[in-house]
Structure formats: structure tokens, C-alpha cells
Design a protein around this motif. Structure first.
Motif, short mmCIF file in Angstrom:
data_model
loop_
_atom_site.label_atom_id
_atom_site.label_comp_id
_atom_site.label_asym_id
_atom_site.label_seq_id
_atom_site.Cartn_x
_atom_site.Cartn_y
_atom_site.Cartn_z
N ASN A 173 -35.99 -6.08 23.05
CA ASN A 173 -37.01 -5.08 22.77
C ASN A 173 -37.54 -5.31 21.35
O ASN A 173 -36.77 -5.42 20.41
CB ASN A 173 -36.39 -3.69 22.90
CG ASN A 173 -37.40 -2.59 22.90
OD1 ASN A 173 -38.41 -2.66 22.22
ND2 ASN A 173 -37.12 -1.55 23.64
N LYS A 174 -38.86 -5.37 21.20
CA LYS A 174 -39.47 -5.58 19.87
C LYS A 174 -39.21 -4.41 18.92
O LYS A 174 -39.28 -4.57 17.71
CB LYS A 174 -40.99 -5.77 19.99
CG LYS A 174 -41.41 -7.14 20.46
CD LYS A 174 -41.48 -8.14 19.36
CE LYS A 174 -42.76 -8.11 18.58
NZ LYS A 174 -42.97 -9.33 17.82
N ASP A 175 -38.90 -3.25 19.47
CA ASP A 175 -38.64 -2.07 18.64
C ASP A 175 -37.20 -2.04 18.12
O ASP A 175 -36.71 -0.99 17.72
CB ASP A 175 -38.92 -0.79 19.42
CG ASP A 175 -40.40 -0.57 19.64
OD1 ASP A 175 -41.21 -1.12 18.87
OD2 ASP A 175 -40.76 0.13 20.60
N ASN A 176 -36.53 -3.17 18.14
CA ASN A 176 -35.14 -3.20 17.72
C ASN A 176 -35.03 -2.91 16.23
O ASN A 176 -35.98 -3.05 15.47
CB ASN A 176 -34.50 -4.55 18.07
CG ASN A 176 -35.03 -5.68 17.20
OD1 ASN A 176 -34.69 -5.76 16.02
ND2 ASN A 176 -35.86 -6.53 17.76
N TYR A 190 -43.30 0.02 26.31
CA TYR A 190 -42.34 -0.84 25.60
C TYR A 190 -42.92 -2.25 25.46
O TYR A 190 -43.81 -2.65 26.19
CB TYR A 190 -40.98 -0.88 26.31
CG TYR A 190 -40.99 -1.46 27.70
CD1 TYR A 190 -40.70 -2.80 27.92
CD2 TYR A 190 -41.27 -0.66 28.82
CE1 TYR A 190 -40.69 -3.34 29.20
CE2 TYR A 190 -41.27 -1.19 30.10
CZ TYR A 190 -40.98 -2.53 30.28
OH TYR A 190 -40.97 -3.06 31.55
N THR A 191 -42.37 -2.97 24.48
CA THR A 191 -42.78 -4.34 24.22
C THR A 191 -41.53 -5.18 24.07
O THR A 191 -40.63 -4.83 23.30
CB THR A 191 -43.61 -4.41 22.92
OG1 THR A 191 -44.72 -3.52 23.04
CG2 THR A 191 -44.11 -5.82 22.67
N ARG A 246 -35.34 -4.37 30.87
CA ARG A 246 -35.64 -3.06 30.27
C ARG A 246 -34.76 -1.97 30.90
O ARG A 246 -34.21 -1.13 30.20
CB ARG A 246 -37.12 -2.73 30.46
CG ARG A 246 -37.52 -1.33 30.06
CD ARG A 246 -37.38 -1.07 28.60
NE ARG A 246 -37.95 0.22 28.27
CZ ARG A 246 -37.82 0.80 27.11
NH1 ARG A 246 -37.16 0.21 26.14
NH2 ARG A 246 -38.37 1.96 26.88
N GLU A 247 -34.64 -2.00 32.22
CA GLU A 247 -33.82 -1.01 32.92
C GLU A 247 -32.36 -1.12 32.47
O GLU A 247 -31.70 -0.10 32.23
CB GLU A 247 -33.93 -1.23 34.43
CG GLU A 247 -33.14 -0.24 35.24
CD GLU A 247 -33.25 -0.49 36.75
OE1 GLU A 247 -32.66 0.32 37.50
OE2 GLU A 247 -33.89 -1.47 37.17
N ILE A 248 -31.86 -2.34 32.34
CA ILE A 248 -30.48 -2.54 31.88
C ILE A 248 -30.33 -1.99 30.45
O ILE A 248 -29.37 -1.28 30.15
CB ILE A 248 -30.10 -4.03 31.93
CG1 ILE A 248 -30.05 -4.51 33.38
CG2 ILE A 248 -28.75 -4.27 31.24
CD1 ILE A 248 -29.95 -6.02 33.53
N ASP A 297 -29.40 -1.48 19.68
CA ASP A 297 -30.17 -2.61 20.18
C ASP A 297 -29.34 -3.41 21.19
O ASP A 297 -28.12 -3.42 21.14
CB ASP A 297 -30.57 -3.57 19.05
CG ASP A 297 -31.45 -2.93 18.01
OD1 ASP A 297 -32.31 -2.10 18.38
OD2 ASP A 297 -31.30 -3.27 16.82
N VAL A 298 -30.07 -4.10 22.06
CA VAL A 298 -29.47 -4.98 23.07
C VAL A 298 -30.30 -6.25 23.12
O VAL A 298 -31.53 -6.19 23.09
CB VAL A 298 -29.47 -4.31 24.46
CG1 VAL A 298 -28.85 -5.21 25.50
CG2 VAL A 298 -28.76 -2.96 24.43
#
Length: 186
Positions: free
Chosen positions: A51-54, A35-36, A150-152, A130-131
């Protein structure tokens, strides 16, 4: 002797406070295993972590049928079922307690700032797409490693599912925000 003891205890407390790592001193990208994450440090002193993958962050909400910009009126239509929203808030708080260590919670409580958690909800499924986490540079959240955010995010996406109303299904995504106060942690 008592003064010496108090002085030593105070020095340990100050050392503990200042020895914590501030992970978010500048705008940057964290490249991790699988992840990024992007960290945007704003001039206002706020820090956005996501997260950049949003899919939806920094994109306009629009009506799916026309592409026209959607602006939520002050007393507009409910996009989510209120009961499901209240239930999801409770689950969110459970997730935060699971993910933050006791030390991180104490740090958040002691410094006393808020964290905004932005939700970008899929109107078809009610699942989280997304978050985004936003907090101030002087908050205890700057000492939380990116792996915890990331875990959240993963637990939110796994466990939060909203009931979307017919009005909510008309737009490309549903945005809502939850404010986490330091006093929320008991």
C-alpha cells in the motif's frame, strides 16, 4: 481414441495455465477506488506489493528515545510475546484461505514458490501499521489481482494484534516476516 482424449485434456490444461493474467510484469502503481498500491519489480526477479499509504516500509528501525539505528541481533531480545506471535500465525493462515480462491490456491500449490509477508507492527498498540508482500516473478502469486492483496491487508490489520514486550516498545516499529510456503496450502 484414448490418445486423442489425453491430447485434448492436455491442451485444455496448457491453455488454462497460460491464460492466467500476470499482473506484475513491471514496476507500476495501481490506483484503485480508495487505495493505491505500489508494485516494485526488482532485478533479482522479486516483486514487492504494498500500500502506498504505508508508514514504515523502506524506513529504518530506530530507538524512539535516541533516534539511533536499531539492528536486531541474531539472538536478541524478544520484541513480541512468543505465544501471541504463534496465535497470530494461525489467524494469518485463516485469512489467506478466506481471501484466495480455490483456483488461486491450486495455482500457488502447482507452481510451488514462497511469498514473504512483512509485518510492520505498532509497538504501542501491537496492531499492524503496514504489510508488504514479496514473491518471485515465476510464482503463482503473479496471477493474484491487487484487490486480493488489499483484502488480505485489511483483514490482517483488523484481526492481527500482537503482545509487545517492554523491549519492543523502545523502537519506532517492530518488523517481522512470515514465509508462506506453497505446501502450507492443503
Amino acid at each position: 481414441m484414448r490418445t486423442l482424449f489425453l491430447t485434448i485434456a492436455l491442451l485444455f490444461a496448457i491453455n488454462s495455465l497460460f491464460s492466467q493474467t500476470n499482473y506484475y510484469t513491471e514496476t507500476k502503481t495501481f490506483y484503485k477506488d480508495g487505495y493505491t498500491y505500489q508494485v516494485d519489480r526488482c532485478e533479482s526477479g522479486h516483486i514487492k506489493v504494498y500500500n502506498k499509504d504505508n508508514k514504515w516500509i523502506n524506513k529504518d528501525q530506530t530507538y524512539k528515545s535516541t533516534g539511533e539505528y536499531f539492528e536486531m541481533p541474531d539472538y536478541g531480545p524478544d520484541l513480541l510475546d512468543n505465544r501471541s506471535y504463534r496465535a497470530m500465525r494461525n489467524i494469518l493462515h485463516d485469512i489467506l484461505y478466506e481471501c484466495f480462491s480455490d483456483e488461486e490456491i491450486e495455482n500457488i500449490k502447482n507452481i510451488g514458490k514462497i511469498c514473504l509477508i512483512d509485518f510492520y507492527i505498532n509497538p504501542e498498540t501491537g496492531n499492524m501499521d503496514d504489510v508488504c508482500f514479496t514473491f518471485h516473478r515465476t510464482s503463482g502469486y503473479v496471477n493474484i489481482p491487487i484487490s486480493v492483496f488489499r483484502e488480505i491487508e485489511l483483514k490482517i490489520k483488523e484481526r492481527l494484534n500482537f503482545v509487545v514486550t517492554e523491549e519492543g516498545k523502545k523502537i519506532n516499529y517492530i518488523y517481522c516476516c512470515e514465509i508462506i510456503y506453497s505446501t502450507d496450502f492443503k
